[in-house]
Design an enzyme around this catalytic site. Structure first.
Site, short mmCIF file in Angstrom:
data_model
loop_
_atom_site.label_atom_id
_atom_site.label_comp_id
_atom_site.label_asym_id
_atom_site.label_seq_id
_atom_site.Cartn_x
_atom_site.Cartn_y
_atom_site.Cartn_z
N CYS A 1 -0.89 16.78 7.23
CA CYS A 1 -0.09 15.80 7.97
C CYS A 1 0.29 14.61 7.10
O CYS A 1 1.09 13.78 7.50
CB CYS A 1 -0.86 15.29 9.17
N ASP B 1 -1.76 12.13 6.12
CA ASP B 1 -2.77 11.08 6.03
C ASP B 1 -4.06 11.47 6.74
O ASP B 1 -4.07 12.25 7.68
CB ASP B 1 -2.27 9.70 6.51
N CYS C 1 -0.46 6.64 2.78
CA CYS C 1 0.43 5.67 2.19
C CYS C 1 -0.20 4.29 2.20
O CYS C 1 -1.34 4.10 2.63
CB CYS C 1 1.75 5.66 2.95
N CYS D 1 -0.39 4.50 11.59
CA CYS D 1 -1.50 4.23 10.67
C CYS D 1 -2.58 3.41 11.36
O CYS D 1 -3.77 3.63 11.13
CB CYS D 1 -1.00 3.48 9.43
#
Lengths: 397, 284
Positions: free
Chosen positions: B35, B37, B61, B105
């Site tokens: 995916c 992350d 990221c 995130c």
């Protein structure tokens, strides 16, 4: 921030100082319309034609075969739509899975049902793990219903070169139109359309040190053509709209420089690229090359660093003023990694950590050494943070 | 280029809490490498269920790394009960905000914490184990989508994608996500409906009119020594000029309405109005 080290020339390139100088008079004083009858306006037409000759020389084409446009995308769209308009009974489009969005998204849209027109049959040819197109598969995809074949000359992400001569010859054998998106190839590899079997070719100014906002479409003499932008008689009735004289003059100058620098691209730029690539593959554990090592543009390298994420790499490089690109999902705003790397079957562990460096004649050996000093520690640092890859990398040692 | 805050950049470039804790009391991983992350959260407790130390390992990221570091800063020194109340909004706020498309995130940070707590307390981790996987590309359950839509007051699929990644891959689940949004906001699920075809463009209409005139109308008139030419099309107004016998025929108005307009209304557009402008042309 320290000095910029620009290694993202497949995204866009610096405008050459000579190009700026050539353009300036047409931004300041010589603002006339080349279609005007009076001397003041009419005199600039000569410069537009000169630019056409310079660009034709770079391509091995006749000046009458060049149509100036606003960008590579317009050139691609014009070529493909023209073929479909000129052969309305043919309902099949042949392209590849790794085209630039300028071609890919248009072809995918053509394959959708849209009110008022039936969907076209679109064949997107696969590539192998090195990004290469199989000619047998290509040949098998052609049929009498094919209106246009659109295959890029060089891939923007990996630099892999496609066999345009063989593709063009197969198209000729069957009487099919062949268009190529050569946006990344022009100025980096020799092109001689007098000898090469290409019917239409798209290029973009800003990839070869001209400004953004200008491109061109080559249309072989005798090719059926339907204009995309209708309007005035400009470009021999093939593209309406007042000519952007400064940009066209700039593109002409850039073409002149590109022809002069072509050998340097093949020698000095290639040597810098190879130095960078070899250094990275040797210094960073878990680094792998994406794309065929030989059948490639001399300026491009695409390296994956396994178990780390591309955006993080780019932003750390950014701290040193180093500019590159990534096929990682996070850099594109989409959530999936590059369609090119996925078409090549690059594993997700590597696709997310891919970095593309694309050089130009303006790069120096010192810049390459800086990247080789800076990047391996960045990869090590991100690997330390990452929960993945420890066992795999240890096992590989 | 993402518009990251200075705080995000600082926590990305110089995270304080990376590394491993040997034999952690809490240890949970969410996300996976496919995916793009993943976050592993490790926590060491003191005797009184207070978080004495916490570390993370993250693949992802800049905002994923910064969100992980922020999560640790937020939970350190807290009791497990206190930490349980931390949401993804707290993480985003700590970082001075995240770009909309990167909110997932912060959600990943919240998920890691919830999963670690659930495992420690031997409870099922509802967000992962219960419910149906809606987004198969990123393995997102209806439970998580429901929770995020409720807490963040989300109204569009795009917003859900920003927060959870759901729907960001093949897009095959967009209808299901729409249904969850509708359910949360107490509306009936939108019924799939066929969109009416968009109106023809002028160019398409002109081409079609020319086809009909050439194929259906002109042969009829030509049989009687007459003809018709298309002069102009302005929206639904079609201007034609009659030639030969038709031009002088006293009943040409009847011919016009009868043959041309009816045919064009039938085959092109029911609202077409045909006008004869032949006079002006022959005089001019």
């Amino acid at each position: 921030m320290s000095k910029i080290i620009y290694l993202d020339n497949n995204a866009t390139s610096a405008v050459a100082p000579e190009v700026v100088d050539a353009m300036t008079p047409f931004l300041r004083d010589l603002y006339g319309n080349p279609s005007s009858i009076h001397t003041f306006g009419g005199q600039v037409a000569r410069h537009v034609e000169q630019a056409r000759e310079s660009l034709a020389a770079l391509l091995g084409a006749d000046p009458t075969e060049i149509i100036f446009t606003s960008c590579g995308t317009e050139s691609d769209s014009t070529a493909i739509r023209s073929a479909l308009a000129c052969y309305p009974d043919r309902r099949h489009v042949v392209t590849t899975r790794v085209e630039h969005p300028a071609v890919r998204n248009l072809c995918q849209w053509l394959g959708q049902p849209v009110p008022g027109r039936a969907p076209y049959r679109v064949t997107e040819l696969p590539v192998d793990s090195q990004g290469m197109l199989g000619l047998d598969e290509f040949k098998a995809a052609l049929d009498d219903d094919t209106a246009i074949v659109s295959v890029m000359w060089a891939n923007n992400e990996t630099g892999v070169l496609f066999p345009v001569d063989e593709i063009g010859a197969l198209c000729r054998e069957r009487g099919l139109l062949f268009h190529t998106d050569a946006v990344q190839a022009v100025g980096k590899v020799p092109i001689n359309l007098a000898k090469q079997p290409v019917d239409m070719l798209a290029l973009s100014g800003h990839k070869l040190h001209a400004p953004k906002g200008v491109g061109a479409l080559y249309v072989r003499r005798g090719t059926r053509f339907a204009p995309y932008l209708m309007g005035g008689h400009q470009e021999n009735n093939r593209r309406g709209g007042t000519e952007s004289v400064p940009l066209i003059v700039g593109l002409g100058k850039a073409a002149e420089l590109a022809l002069r620098n072509l050998k340097q691209e093949q020698t000095r730029v290639r040597a810098l690229r190879d130095r960078l690539e070899k250094g990275l593959l040797a210094k960073a554990p878990g680094a792998r090359l994406n794309g065929h090592p030989d059948h490639r543009l001399p300026n491009t390298t695409n390296v994956s660093f396994e178990y780390v994420e591309g955006e993080a790499i780019l932003l750390m490089l950014d701290q040193y003023g180093i500019c590159a690109s990534s096929g990682s999902a996070c850099t594109t705003g989409s959530l999936e990694p590059s369609h090119v790397l996925r078409a090549m079957g690059v594993p997700f562990t590597a696709a997310h950590g891919s970095v593309r460096f694309s050089l130009s004649v303006y790069n120096t050996p010192e810049e390459i050494e800086t990247v080789l000093e800076v990047l391996p520690p960045i990869i090590r640092r991100l690997r330390e943070i990452s929960p993945f890859g420890r066992e795999q990398l240890a096992a590989a040692k | 280029m993402w518009d990251y805050t200075e705080k995000v950049k600082q926590h990305f470039l110089h995270p304080k809490n990376t590394g491993e804790i040997p034999k952690p009391d809490l240890d949970a991983t969410v996300g996976n490498i496919t995916c793009g992350d993943a976050l592993r959260l490790m926590v060491r407790l003191d005797g009184a269920d207070r978080i004495a130390d916490a570390k993370f390992q993250t693949f992802g990221c800049a905002s994923a790394i910064a969100s992980s570091d922020a999560l640790i800063e937020l939970i350190k020194g807290k009791t497990l009960d206190e930490a349980a109340g931390i949401t993804n909004d707290d993480i985003a706020a700590y970082l001075g905000g995240l770009p909309e498309a990167k909110m997932h995130c912060s959600v990943m940070g919240m998920e890691a914490l919830q999963k670690a707590l659930a495992q420690y307390r031997h409870q099922p981790f509802a967000l992962e184990t219960e419910g149906q996987v809606v987004c198969k590309c990123f393995g997102v359950t209806d439970k998580l989508i429901d929770k995020v839509v409720r807490e963040q007051h989300l109204h569009t699929v795009e917003e859900v994608t920003h927060f959870t990644k759901a729907g960001g891959g093949c897009r095959g689940c967009h209808r299901e996500i729409e249904a969850i949004i509708a359910k949360v906001h107490g509306q009936p699920a939108p019924a799939p409906q066929a969109k009416p075809p968009p109106p023809m463009t002028n160019l398409q209409r002109i081409n079609r009119i020319q086809e009909v005139l050439a194929g259906e109308v002109r042969p009829l008139l030509q049989a009687d020594g007459g003809d018709v030419e298309l002069v102009d099309v302005d929206g639904k107004r079609v201007q034609v000029a009659f030639r030969g016998h038709c031009a002088w025929c006293p009943v040409s108005d009847v011919t016009l309405k009868g043959a041309v307009q009816a045919k064009l209304r039938e085959l092109v557009d029911p609202e077409i109005v045909v006008e004869d402008v032949g006079e002006h042309l022959t005089n001019g």
